[in-house]
Design a protein around this motif. Structure first.
Motif, short mmCIF file in Angstrom:
data_model
loop_
_atom_site.label_atom_id
_atom_site.label_comp_id
_atom_site.label_asym_id
_atom_site.label_seq_id
_atom_site.Cartn_x
_atom_site.Cartn_y
_atom_site.Cartn_z
N GLN A 40 72.10 9.16 -11.75
CA GLN A 40 72.24 8.38 -12.98
C GLN A 40 71.12 8.71 -13.97
OE1 GLN A 40 72.28 4.33 -11.52
NE2 GLN A 40 74.49 4.12 -11.90
N ARG A 41 69.89 8.79 -13.44
CA ARG A 41 68.74 9.12 -14.27
C ARG A 41 68.91 10.50 -14.91
NH1 ARG A 41 64.90 6.95 -10.65
NH2 ARG A 41 64.88 8.98 -9.63
N SER A 42 69.38 11.44 -14.09
CA SER A 42 69.57 12.81 -14.57
C SER A 42 70.64 12.87 -15.67
CB SER A 42 69.97 13.72 -13.40
OG SER A 42 70.23 15.02 -13.85
N ARG A 43 71.74 12.17 -15.45
CA ARG A 43 72.81 12.14 -16.46
C ARG A 43 72.32 11.49 -17.75
NH1 ARG A 43 76.05 11.37 -11.82
NH2 ARG A 43 75.85 9.12 -11.98
N LYS A 44 71.56 10.41 -17.62
CA LYS A 44 71.03 9.72 -18.80
C LYS A 44 70.08 10.65 -19.57
CE LYS A 44 68.63 5.53 -20.23
NZ LYS A 44 67.96 4.30 -19.80
N LYS A 45 69.25 11.36 -18.84
CA LYS A 45 68.30 12.30 -19.46
C LYS A 45 69.05 13.41 -20.20
CE LYS A 45 64.15 14.92 -18.22
NZ LYS A 45 63.28 15.33 -17.13
N GLN A 46 70.11 13.94 -19.59
CA GLN A 46 70.92 14.98 -20.23
C GLN A 46 71.57 14.45 -21.50
OE1 GLN A 46 73.56 16.19 -16.99
NE2 GLN A 46 72.78 18.28 -17.18
N THR A 47 72.08 13.23 -21.45
CA THR A 47 72.72 12.62 -22.61
C THR A 47 71.71 12.44 -23.74
OG1 THR A 47 74.28 11.47 -21.18
CG2 THR A 47 74.05 10.63 -23.41
N LYS A 104 69.54 14.08 -28.95
CA LYS A 104 68.40 14.55 -29.75
C LYS A 104 68.74 15.89 -30.42
CE LYS A 104 63.50 15.69 -29.44
NZ LYS A 104 62.35 15.89 -28.58
N LEU A 105 69.36 16.80 -29.68
CA LEU A 105 69.75 18.09 -30.25
C LEU A 105 70.77 17.90 -31.37
CD1 LEU A 105 70.07 20.38 -27.11
CD2 LEU A 105 68.43 20.61 -28.98
#
Length: 97
Positions: free
Chosen positions: A21-28, A33-34
C-alpha cells in the motif's frame, strides 16, 4: 504447522500488504507530482511561444521602420559620410600594454 507458524504467516502477510500500500501510494504521489510539473512546463512553453510571437512581430515592425528611415536619412544620403573614418580596434583596447 504450529499456531506460531500461522501467526508468523499472518503477520508477514499484513506487513507485506502495508508495504505494498505504501509503495502504491508513493508511486501515485510521484505520478501526480510529474503531472503537475508537466502542466507547469506546458503553461511556461505556451507563454514563451506567445512572447516569441510578440518579439518576432516587433522585430518585423522595427525592421520595416528602419528601411523606411534609411530611404530618407540625411546622414546616409550625404556623400561625405562615405569617407572611411579610422576607428580604434575594440580588441586592442582590452589588451594589456
Amino acid at each position: 504447522q504450529s499456531p506460531e507458524d500461522d501467526d508468523r504467516k499472518v503477520r508477514r502477510r499484513e506487513k507485506n500488504r502495508v508495504a505494498a500500500q505504501r509503495s502504491r501510494k508513493k508511486q501515485t504521489q510521484k505520478a501526480d507530482k510529474l503531472h503537475e510539473e508537466y502542466e507547469c512546463l506546458e503553461q511556461e512553453n505556451t507563454a514563451l511561444r506567445r512572447e516569441i510571437g510578440k518579439l518576432t512581430a516587433e522585430l518585423q515592425q522595427l525592421s520595416e521602420a528602419l528601411k523606411e528611415h534609411e530611404k530618407m536619412c540625411p546622414l546616409l544620403l550625404c556623400p561625405m559620410n562615405f569617407v572611411p573614418v579610422p576607428r580604434p580596434d575594440p580588441v586592442a583596447g582590452c589588451l594589456p600594454r
